[in-house]
Design a protein around this motif. Structure first.
Motif, PDB file in Angstrom:
ATOM      1  N   LEU A  36       0.837  -1.199   0.000  1.00  0.00           N
ATOM      2  CA  LEU A  36       0.000   0.000   0.000  1.00  0.00           C
ATOM      3  C   LEU A  36       0.871   1.247   0.000  1.00  0.00           C
ATOM      4  O   LEU A  36       0.549   2.257  -0.616  1.00  0.00           O
ATOM      5  CB  LEU A  36      -0.915  -0.008   1.234  1.00  0.00           C
ATOM      6  CG  LEU A  36      -2.045   1.010   1.282  1.00  0.00           C
ATOM      7  CD1 LEU A  36      -3.043   0.764   0.166  1.00  0.00           C
ATOM      8  CD2 LEU A  36      -2.747   0.960   2.631  1.00  0.00           C
ATOM      9  N   TYR A  37       1.999   1.160   0.696  1.00  0.00           N
ATOM     10  CA  TYR A  37       2.955   2.265   0.754  1.00  0.00           C
ATOM     11  C   TYR A  37       4.294   1.806   0.167  1.00  0.00           C
ATOM     12  O   TYR A  37       4.524   0.626  -0.012  1.00  0.00           O
ATOM     13  CB  TYR A  37       3.151   2.725   2.201  1.00  0.00           C
ATOM     14  CG  TYR A  37       1.899   3.282   2.815  1.00  0.00           C
ATOM     15  CD1 TYR A  37       1.502   4.602   2.581  1.00  0.00           C
ATOM     16  CD2 TYR A  37       1.079   2.493   3.620  1.00  0.00           C
ATOM     17  CE1 TYR A  37       0.341   5.111   3.130  1.00  0.00           C
ATOM     18  CE2 TYR A  37      -0.089   2.995   4.174  1.00  0.00           C
ATOM     19  CZ  TYR A  37      -0.447   4.309   3.919  1.00  0.00           C
ATOM     20  OH  TYR A  37      -1.599   4.804   4.465  1.00  0.00           O
ATOM     21  N   THR A  38       5.142   2.754  -0.119  1.00  0.00           N
ATOM     22  CA  THR A  38       6.450   2.419  -0.707  1.00  0.00           C
ATOM     23  C   THR A  38       7.546   3.040   0.153  1.00  0.00           C
ATOM     24  O   THR A  38       8.273   3.927  -0.274  1.00  0.00           O
ATOM     25  CB  THR A  38       6.556   2.940  -2.152  1.00  0.00           C
ATOM     26  OG1 THR A  38       6.236   4.345  -2.163  1.00  0.00           O
ATOM     27  CG2 THR A  38       5.614   2.196  -3.070  1.00  0.00           C
ATOM     28  N   SER A  39       7.629   2.558   1.379  1.00  0.00           N
ATOM     29  CA  SER A  39       8.631   3.083   2.302  1.00  0.00           C
ATOM     30  C   SER A  39      10.023   2.643   1.865  1.00  0.00           C
ATOM     31  O   SER A  39      10.231   1.508   1.435  1.00  0.00           O
ATOM     32  CB  SER A  39       8.349   2.580   3.723  1.00  0.00           C
ATOM     33  OG  SER A  39       9.350   3.008   4.600  1.00  0.00           O
ATOM     34  N   ASN A 107      -5.787  13.909  -1.079  1.00  0.00           N
ATOM     35  CA  ASN A 107      -4.968  13.151  -0.145  1.00  0.00           C
ATOM     36  C   ASN A 107      -5.328  11.664  -0.211  1.00  0.00           C
ATOM     37  O   ASN A 107      -6.482  11.294   0.004  1.00  0.00           O
ATOM     38  CB  ASN A 107      -5.179  13.692   1.272  1.00  0.00           C
ATOM     39  CG  ASN A 107      -4.318  12.988   2.293  1.00  0.00           C
ATOM     40  OD1 ASN A 107      -4.589  11.858   2.686  1.00  0.00           O
ATOM     41  ND2 ASN A 107      -3.273  13.661   2.737  1.00  0.00           N
ATOM     42  N   SER A 108      -4.356  10.825  -0.501  1.00  0.00           N
ATOM     43  CA  SER A 108      -4.625   9.399  -0.727  1.00  0.00           C
ATOM     44  C   SER A 108      -5.056   8.685   0.554  1.00  0.00           C
ATOM     45  O   SER A 108      -5.853   7.744   0.506  1.00  0.00           O
ATOM     46  CB  SER A 108      -3.415   8.702  -1.339  1.00  0.00           C
ATOM     47  OG  SER A 108      -2.270   8.886  -0.534  1.00  0.00           O
ATOM     48  N   ASP A 109      -4.544   9.116   1.704  1.00  0.00           N
ATOM     49  CA  ASP A 109      -4.929   8.472   2.962  1.00  0.00           C
ATOM     50  C   ASP A 109      -6.359   8.814   3.350  1.00  0.00           C
ATOM     51  O   ASP A 109      -7.070   7.982   3.907  1.00  0.00           O
ATOM     52  CB  ASP A 109      -3.963   8.868   4.075  1.00  0.00           C
ATOM     53  CG  ASP A 109      -2.570   8.312   3.842  1.00  0.00           C
ATOM     54  OD1 ASP A 109      -2.429   7.075   3.875  1.00  0.00           O
ATOM     55  OD2 ASP A 109      -1.644   9.102   3.589  1.00  0.00           O
ATOM     56  N   ASP A 110      -6.793  10.024   3.037  1.00  0.00           N
ATOM     57  CA  ASP A 110      -8.204  10.370   3.227  1.00  0.00           C
ATOM     58  C   ASP A 110      -9.082   9.533   2.299  1.00  0.00           C
ATOM     59  O   ASP A 110     -10.161   9.079   2.677  1.00  0.00           O
ATOM     60  CB  ASP A 110      -8.446  11.857   2.942  1.00  0.00           C
ATOM     61  CG  ASP A 110      -7.871  12.760   4.033  1.00  0.00           C
ATOM     62  OD1 ASP A 110      -7.573  12.254   5.126  1.00  0.00           O
ATOM     63  OD2 ASP A 110      -7.733  13.966   3.765  1.00  0.00           O
ATOM     64  N   ALA A 111      -8.601   9.320   1.072  1.00  0.00           N
ATOM     65  CA  ALA A 111      -9.348   8.517   0.105  1.00  0.00           C
ATOM     66  C   ALA A 111      -9.451   7.058   0.558  1.00  0.00           C
ATOM     67  O   ALA A 111     -10.478   6.411   0.358  1.00  0.00           O
ATOM     68  CB  ALA A 111      -8.684   8.596  -1.272  1.00  0.00           C
TER      69      ALA A 111
END
Length: 251
Positions: A36-39, A107-111
């Motif tokens: 989901l993320y690209t840390s 904002n992707s996290d809000d989405a």
């Protein structure tokens, strides 16, 4: 619920609150390390999550994890329907996240959170039926009334939870499948979820009932004709990888 208060607290207090719940902390770290993320580096602690993703994104993830507690029934058939609802909600959530990332205006996290909540109004119906298992109509008949009560019941549920959700998030309940909805001149969070919901039906039995994507107001707000067929396929491809990762953690 923890997520109802952590938006307004310093990072150190947020970390302390999350760490009081070992399972919550573990799932949060797993999600932060997922596709989901690209840390750039491995996230090993709640401190790392807040540092890498930020306080707002962390709060949204905590809310997503905690919402899973609502998707519970005792009756086997109703629990199967609830599990399907949860998985579908996760799918729409990931689609919303990927779309927001791609268009770069929301904002992707809000989405992510908005997509997860888009069908939350179905939960009270299934839980009510669970209290009267064997006395109410079959699940197929219950599903027929969902389109008529999903939005108002979802709004009531969210207001009752004490999360302090924004008006944008609350309006998701009313408009996520209102394909002709006009939210205003600029692309909004509601528009992203509408587009995600539309994409979620591609290839399903509902496909023939969908409008052409270039006829809906949400599409018209995308800049430079962004949502081409190739773009849509890419969104679905990316979401499929991320949805599997999220389901592995949250299902």
């Amino acid at each position: 619920m923890k997520e109802a208060i952590i938006h307004d607290l310093p990072a150190s207090e947020v970390i302390n609150i999350i760490q009081t719940d070992a399972e919550l902390a573990q799932k949060l770290i797993q999600l932060a390390n997922s596709p989901l993320y690209t840390s750039a580096s491995e996230i090993k602690s709640c401190e790392d999550v807040v540092s890498c993703l930020g306080l707002s994104a962390t709060a949204n993830l905590v809310t997503c994890i905690t919402l899973r507690q609502l998707f519970i029934c005792h009756d086997k058939q109703l629990m199967a329907a609830m599990q399907n609802l949860w998985r579908r909600s996760l799918y729409v959530s990931c689609l919303s996240f990927v779309l927001a990332e791609e268009v770069g205006e929301i904002n992707s996290d809000d989405a992510l959170l908005a997509g997860l909540m888009s069908d939350i109004g179905v939960i009270p119906l299934l839980r009510f039926a669970d209290q009267y298992a064997g006395e109410l109509p079959e699940i197929e008949q219950l599903e027929k009334v969902v389109p008529f009560i999903r939005a108002p019941v979802g709004n009531l549920l969210l207001n009752s939870l004490g999360f302090g959700f924004s008006e944008d998030l609350l309006s998701i309940q009313l408009h996520s499948e209102d394909w002709r909805y006009e939210s205003g001149g600029e692309l909004s969070l509601v528009d992203i979820v509408i587009l995600a919901k539309l994409h979620s039906y591609f290839g399903s039995q509902h496909t023939y009932q969908l409008p052409f994507i270039n006829t809906i107001p949400a599409y018209a707000k995308l800049k430079n004709g962004k949502l081409t067929p190739d773009f849509s396929l890419n969104v679905l491809r990316q979401a499929s990888q991320r949805i599997k990762a999220v389901i592995d953690v949250l299902a």
